[in-house]
Design an enzyme around this catalytic site. Structure first.
Site, mmCIF file in Angstrom:
data_model
loop_
_atom_site.group_PDB
_atom_site.id
_atom_site.type_symbol
_atom_site.label_atom_id
_atom_site.label_comp_id
_atom_site.label_asym_id
_atom_site.label_seq_id
_atom_site.Cartn_x
_atom_site.Cartn_y
_atom_site.Cartn_z
ATOM 1 N N THR A 171 -15.579 -12.115 -3.385
ATOM 2 C CA THR A 171 -16.901 -11.581 -4.165
ATOM 3 C C THR A 171 -17.499 -11.757 -5.311
ATOM 4 O O THR A 171 -17.422 -13.027 -5.510
ATOM 5 C CB THR A 171 -16.104 -10.339 -5.444
ATOM 6 N N VAL A 200 -9.666 1.216 -1.510
ATOM 7 C CA VAL A 200 -11.027 0.797 -2.355
ATOM 8 C C VAL A 200 -10.810 0.025 -3.856
ATOM 9 O O VAL A 200 -9.829 0.034 -4.885
ATOM 10 C CB VAL A 200 -12.185 2.149 -3.334
ATOM 11 N N GLY A 201 -11.166 -1.169 -3.963
ATOM 12 C CA GLY A 201 -11.433 -2.294 -5.123
ATOM 13 C C GLY A 201 -11.808 -1.667 -6.347
ATOM 14 O O GLY A 201 -12.179 -0.698 -6.684
ATOM 15 N N ASP A 202 -11.749 -2.452 -7.320
ATOM 16 C CA ASP A 202 -12.298 -2.748 -8.421
ATOM 17 C C ASP A 202 -13.699 -2.713 -8.241
ATOM 18 O O ASP A 202 -15.035 -1.876 -9.534
ATOM 19 C CB ASP A 202 -12.251 -3.291 -9.110
ATOM 20 N N THR A 221 -14.613 -10.453 -10.733
ATOM 21 C CA THR A 221 -13.843 -11.009 -9.797
ATOM 22 C C THR A 221 -12.166 -10.884 -9.514
ATOM 23 O O THR A 221 -12.411 -11.246 -10.601
ATOM 24 C CB THR A 221 -14.110 -11.712 -8.958
ATOM 25 N N GLY A 222 -11.714 -10.939 -8.470
ATOM 26 C CA GLY A 222 -10.385 -10.955 -8.569
ATOM 27 C C GLY A 222 -9.243 -9.949 -8.183
ATOM 28 O O GLY A 222 -9.948 -9.269 -7.555
ATOM 29 N N GLY A 224 -8.036 -6.747 -7.742
ATOM 30 C CA GLY A 224 -9.136 -5.885 -7.841
ATOM 31 C C GLY A 224 -8.052 -4.429 -8.080
ATOM 32 O O GLY A 224 -8.881 -3.476 -9.396
HETATM 33 N N1 ASP Z 1 -12.185 -7.611 -6.798
HETATM 34 C C1 ASP Z 1 -11.865 -7.774 -5.384
HETATM 35 C C2 ASP Z 1 -11.366 -6.350 -5.073
HETATM 36 O O1 ASP Z 1 -10.085 -6.724 -5.649
HETATM 37 C C3 ASP Z 1 -11.644 -9.238 -4.413
HETATM 38 C C4 ASP Z 1 -13.012 -10.419 -5.305
HETATM 39 O O2 ASP Z 1 -13.025 -10.083 -6.730
HETATM 40 O O3 ASP Z 1 -12.574 -10.919 -4.475
HETATM 41 O O4 ASP Z 1 -11.506 -5.528 -4.070
#
Ligand code: ASP
Length: 296
Positions: A171, A200-202, A221-222, A224
């Site tokens: 991300t 849907v993520g964060d 990032t991380g 979600g």
């Molecule tokens: N945070 C993002 C998600 O979970 C993934 C990422 O950080 O690459 O959608």
């Protein structure tokens, strides 16, 4: 003085050199835009550059969902509370620019799925296939080994195989502040490889992966699902009222780790302090204030 910090994801970063190059290029474009056009254009320029670069998990080169399709999440927020986001959006090159249109052209904060795509087309965004062979290979390997990071139930259903875990997020995010204190934040992602369609993520949720207020701006990032549960970006910005960005982000990354949330955060507080922290093996990031530039 103005500041800009960007990230290209956290986790185990394999193509470190390519990430560094991508961060350098995006930071340069963002910085030029910050000086000439302000924080909003800065975060958009930086994120667009990373959406064009398949090494990052956003725009072109996004992770694929379980049906081998790209569904992207992206959002942008300003310190005055303006917000626009898109979720599970398919077939555009720059989801972050669609998020900007949601902020500037609609009465809503967040559009998702088919509605978001219809809106994008109406706004003139051309059809574009963001899927790459590389992402398909990654997904197929994960499915075959029955080991999809951060999808334990699905992995178990596919089969039990605790061997090799390929952990990588890519991300991207950017936080910019100008010398009057206006802050802009943008985050864009393809999400988690092998996710269910519609997930849907964060990243497009204000307060979770993206937040800005008069106290600061943060992009995460991380994992979600866990970032959503903890509302990390909101907590971070609230914390910046009395503490500096480096202090708050360091504390939050440690706390998040204790709650089982693997993540990385970047941010700038209202005084102009730049911060970053992560509890994963590594994070790709870069920042500059015009005098000092750091690329990792
Ligand atoms: N945070 C993002 C998600 O979970 C993934 C990422 O950080 O690459 O959608």
């Amino acid at each position: 003085m103005a500041q800009l910090i960007i990230h290209g994801g956290a986790g185990k970063i394999r193509e470190e050199e390519e990430h560094r190059k991508g961060i350098q290029e995006a930071l340069k474009l963002g910085w030029e835009a910050l000086l000439n056009q302000g924080p909003l254009e800065a975060v958009l320029a930086a994120v667009c550059s990373m959406e064009d670069n398949p090494v990052f998990n956003c725009g072109f080169g996004s992770s694929l969902n379980l049906e081998k399709e790209v569904e992207m999440d992206a959002s942008v927020m300003l310190s005055d509370g303006s917000f626009g986001g898109v979720a599970a959006l398919k077939a555009v090159r720059h989801p972050i620019l669609v998020a900007r249109k949601v902020m500037e052209e609609t009465d809503h904060l967040l559009l998702s799925g088919d509605g978001a795509l219809k809106f994008a087309r109406k706004m003139g965004f051309e059809p574009f296939d963001p899927a790459t062979e590389e992402r398909l290979k990654i997904l197929e390997e994960q499915i075959q080994s029955g080991n999809l990071p951060y999808l334990p139930r699905l992995s178990r259903a596919l089969r039990e195989n605790p061997s090799q875990v390929f952990e990588k997020w890519g991300t991207v995010g950017a936080v910019a502040r100008d010398d009057t204190g206006v802050i802009a934040v943008a985050t864009s992602t393809g999400g988690i490889s092998g996710k269910l369609p519609g997930r849907v993520g964060d990243s497009p949720i204000p307060g979770a992966g993206t937040f800005a207020s008069n106290f600061g701006g943060v992009s995460c990032t991380g994992h979600g699902e866990e970032i959503l549960r903890l509302l990390l970006a909101f907590r971070a910005c609230e914390g910046m009222q009395f503490k500096t960005a480096p202090q708050v982000l360091e504390e939050l990354a440690t706390w998040a780790n204790s709650r089982g949330c693997s993540c990385g955060l970047i941010g700038i507080d209202w005084r102009g302090n730049i911060g970053f922290a992560f509890n994963t093996q590594s994070m790709s990031y870069g920042f500059t204030d015009g005098k000092r530039t750091v690329i990792f």
